[in-house]
Motif scaffolding. Structure first.
Motif, PDB file in Angstrom:
ATOM      1  N   SER A 194       0.846  -1.152   0.080  1.00  0.00           N
ATOM      2  CA  SER A 194       0.095  -0.068   0.049  1.00  0.00           C
ATOM      3  C   SER A 194       0.748   1.124  -0.034  1.00  0.00           C
ATOM      4  O   SER A 194       0.223   2.323  -0.322  1.00  0.00           O
ATOM      5  CB  SER A 194      -1.005  -0.106   1.293  1.00  0.00           C
ATOM      6  OG  SER A 194      -0.162  -0.019   2.312  1.00  0.00           O
ATOM      7  N   ASP A 195       2.142   1.118   0.476  1.00  0.00           N
ATOM      8  CA  ASP A 195       3.060   2.145   0.264  1.00  0.00           C
ATOM      9  C   ASP A 195       2.571   3.664   0.891  1.00  0.00           C
ATOM     10  O   ASP A 195       2.658   4.293   0.198  1.00  0.00           O
ATOM     11  CB  ASP A 195       3.509   2.132  -1.162  1.00  0.00           C
ATOM     12  CG  ASP A 195       4.811   2.977  -1.535  1.00  0.00           C
ATOM     13  OD1 ASP A 195       5.526   2.915  -0.481  1.00  0.00           O
ATOM     14  OD2 ASP A 195       4.808   3.603  -2.729  1.00  0.00           O
ATOM     15  N   GLU A 196       1.991   3.459   1.888  1.00  0.00           N
ATOM     16  CA  GLU A 196       1.837   4.728   2.665  1.00  0.00           C
ATOM     17  C   GLU A 196       2.914   5.606   3.193  1.00  0.00           C
ATOM     18  O   GLU A 196       4.020   5.028   3.822  1.00  0.00           O
ATOM     19  CB  GLU A 196       0.693   4.462   3.734  1.00  0.00           C
ATOM     20  CG  GLU A 196      -0.569   3.730   3.214  1.00  0.00           C
ATOM     21  CD  GLU A 196      -1.344   3.020   4.425  1.00  0.00           C
ATOM     22  OE1 GLU A 196      -1.536   3.847   5.290  1.00  0.00           O
ATOM     23  OE2 GLU A 196      -1.859   2.004   4.302  1.00  0.00           O
ATOM     24  N   PRO A 197       2.929   6.744   3.197  1.00  0.00           N
ATOM     25  CA  PRO A 197       4.163   7.374   3.873  1.00  0.00           C
ATOM     26  C   PRO A 197       4.195   7.685   5.223  1.00  0.00           C
ATOM     27  O   PRO A 197       3.305   7.676   5.871  1.00  0.00           O
ATOM     28  CB  PRO A 197       3.952   9.000   3.283  1.00  0.00           C
ATOM     29  CG  PRO A 197       2.624   9.036   3.056  1.00  0.00           C
ATOM     30  CD  PRO A 197       2.071   7.750   2.627  1.00  0.00           C
ATOM     31  N   PHE A 198       5.376   7.266   5.788  1.00  0.00           N
ATOM     32  CA  PHE A 198       5.884   7.753   6.961  1.00  0.00           C
ATOM     33  C   PHE A 198       6.707   8.890   7.250  1.00  0.00           C
ATOM     34  O   PHE A 198       6.395  10.157   7.829  1.00  0.00           O
ATOM     35  CB  PHE A 198       6.513   6.710   8.108  1.00  0.00           C
ATOM     36  CG  PHE A 198       6.649   7.021   9.206  1.00  0.00           C
ATOM     37  CD1 PHE A 198       5.762   6.833  10.369  1.00  0.00           C
ATOM     38  CD2 PHE A 198       7.805   7.066   9.874  1.00  0.00           C
ATOM     39  CE1 PHE A 198       5.830   6.991  11.565  1.00  0.00           C
ATOM     40  CE2 PHE A 198       8.050   7.143  11.017  1.00  0.00           C
ATOM     41  CZ  PHE A 198       6.953   7.277  12.034  1.00  0.00           C
ATOM     42  N   PHE A 199       7.762   8.844   6.368  1.00  0.00           N
ATOM     43  CA  PHE A 199       8.677  10.151   6.249  1.00  0.00           C
ATOM     44  C   PHE A 199       8.747  10.058   4.693  1.00  0.00           C
ATOM     45  O   PHE A 199       9.425   9.016   4.011  1.00  0.00           O
ATOM     46  CB  PHE A 199      10.108  10.082   6.905  1.00  0.00           C
ATOM     47  CG  PHE A 199      10.109  10.268   8.215  1.00  0.00           C
ATOM     48  CD1 PHE A 199       8.876  10.635   8.750  1.00  0.00           C
ATOM     49  CD2 PHE A 199      11.254  10.440   8.869  1.00  0.00           C
ATOM     50  CE1 PHE A 199       9.180  10.811  10.430  1.00  0.00           C
ATOM     51  CE2 PHE A 199      11.602  10.797  10.309  1.00  0.00           C
ATOM     52  CZ  PHE A 199      10.404  11.003  10.963  1.00  0.00           C
TER      53      PHE A 199
END
Length: 256
Positions: A194-199
């Protein structure tokens, strides 16, 4: 005994023990107060203990991905032994929510028989979209975003090195060591596919790299999460690096 109407006589033998006792109590009270001030002053400088945070399924895989840029392996004549993106994956098993904006930096450190080093991902909220890139100072980092990490979610840290590249601004030169470089594929993402951003930044992430070389197989790798003041790590986890043994996948990072 004093006679009636006579003058009182000073009895030093009766007074001295009383005075001594009073003096001892006074010294004890002053000493206790001094220690209390020092102790409370020291305590004021301490941080409240952090809630425990646990990770599992930690792994460092070297070269499982590569950049889409065609020069990433030109130094090897298209025969690079593995990809140029090293990946650290870990699962947040239990603990309070990791608020991305409350994390000052994520640091990856490694050490082995032939040296070591570290890469620091500074929280992009601590600079800004107009901040110049480290390896490409004429360009800015562009838009950025952070996210939150909750128990049960996974975290993937990607770091790009210049070991095989040729024809770019960050090529290895002379006696300089190979190193991790500013790249659009440097990233800290959540939840696998899903490749959601954290940084995340939309252009090249200006990671700060130092040390003798990139990570090698067998190195001990440590991931540290620092708070906003970069003083003490609020969590850390450790693993051993291994080489990816297949065809590396081309990486195409998501956007904010």
């Amino acid at each position: 005994m004093n006679k009636p109407g006579g003058k009182l006589k000073n009895d030093g033998r009766g007074v001295s023990p009383v005075v001594a006792t009073i003096m001892l109590f006074s010294v004890a009270i002053i000493a206790a107060a001094t220690v209390g001030v020092v102790a409370f002053g020291f305590q004021d400088g301490l941080r409240e203990p952090q809630d425990p945070r646990a990770f599992s399924d930690v792994e460092t895989t070297l070269g499982s991905e590569h950049r889409s840029w065609g020069g990433w392996d030109d130094r090897e004549g298209d025969n690079a032994p593995r990809g140029d993106i090293d990946v650290v994956r870990l699962t947040y098993q239990s603990g309070p929510v990791f608020n991305g904006d409350d994390i000052g930096a994520v640091v990856v450190r490694w050490r082995g028989a032939s040296g070591g080093g570290q890469v620091r991902f500074l929280n992009p909220a601590r600079f800004g979209k107009d901040t110049a890139q480290i390896d490409h100072p004429d360009e800015s980092i562009g838009e950025f975003c952070t996210g939150d990490l909750r128990a049960g979610e996974t975290l993937t840290i990607r770091m790009v090195h210049n070991r095989y590249q040729l024809g770019g601004d960050t090529d290895q030169e002379g006696d300089d060591p190979y190193r991790y470089v500013g790249s659009g594929q440097n990233d800290i993402a959540k939840n696998g596919d899903s490749d959601e951003p954290f940084f995340r930044v939309n252009n090249r992430y200006p990671v700060r790299s130092s040390g003798d070389r990139p990570i090698e197989p067998g190195d001990t790798v440590e991931v540290l999460f620092f708070g906003p003041e970069d003083e003490q790590p609020i969590s850390r986890v450790q693993t051993t690096a291994r080489v990816f043994t297949g065809d590396p996948a081309e990486r195409d990072k998501g956007s904010c």
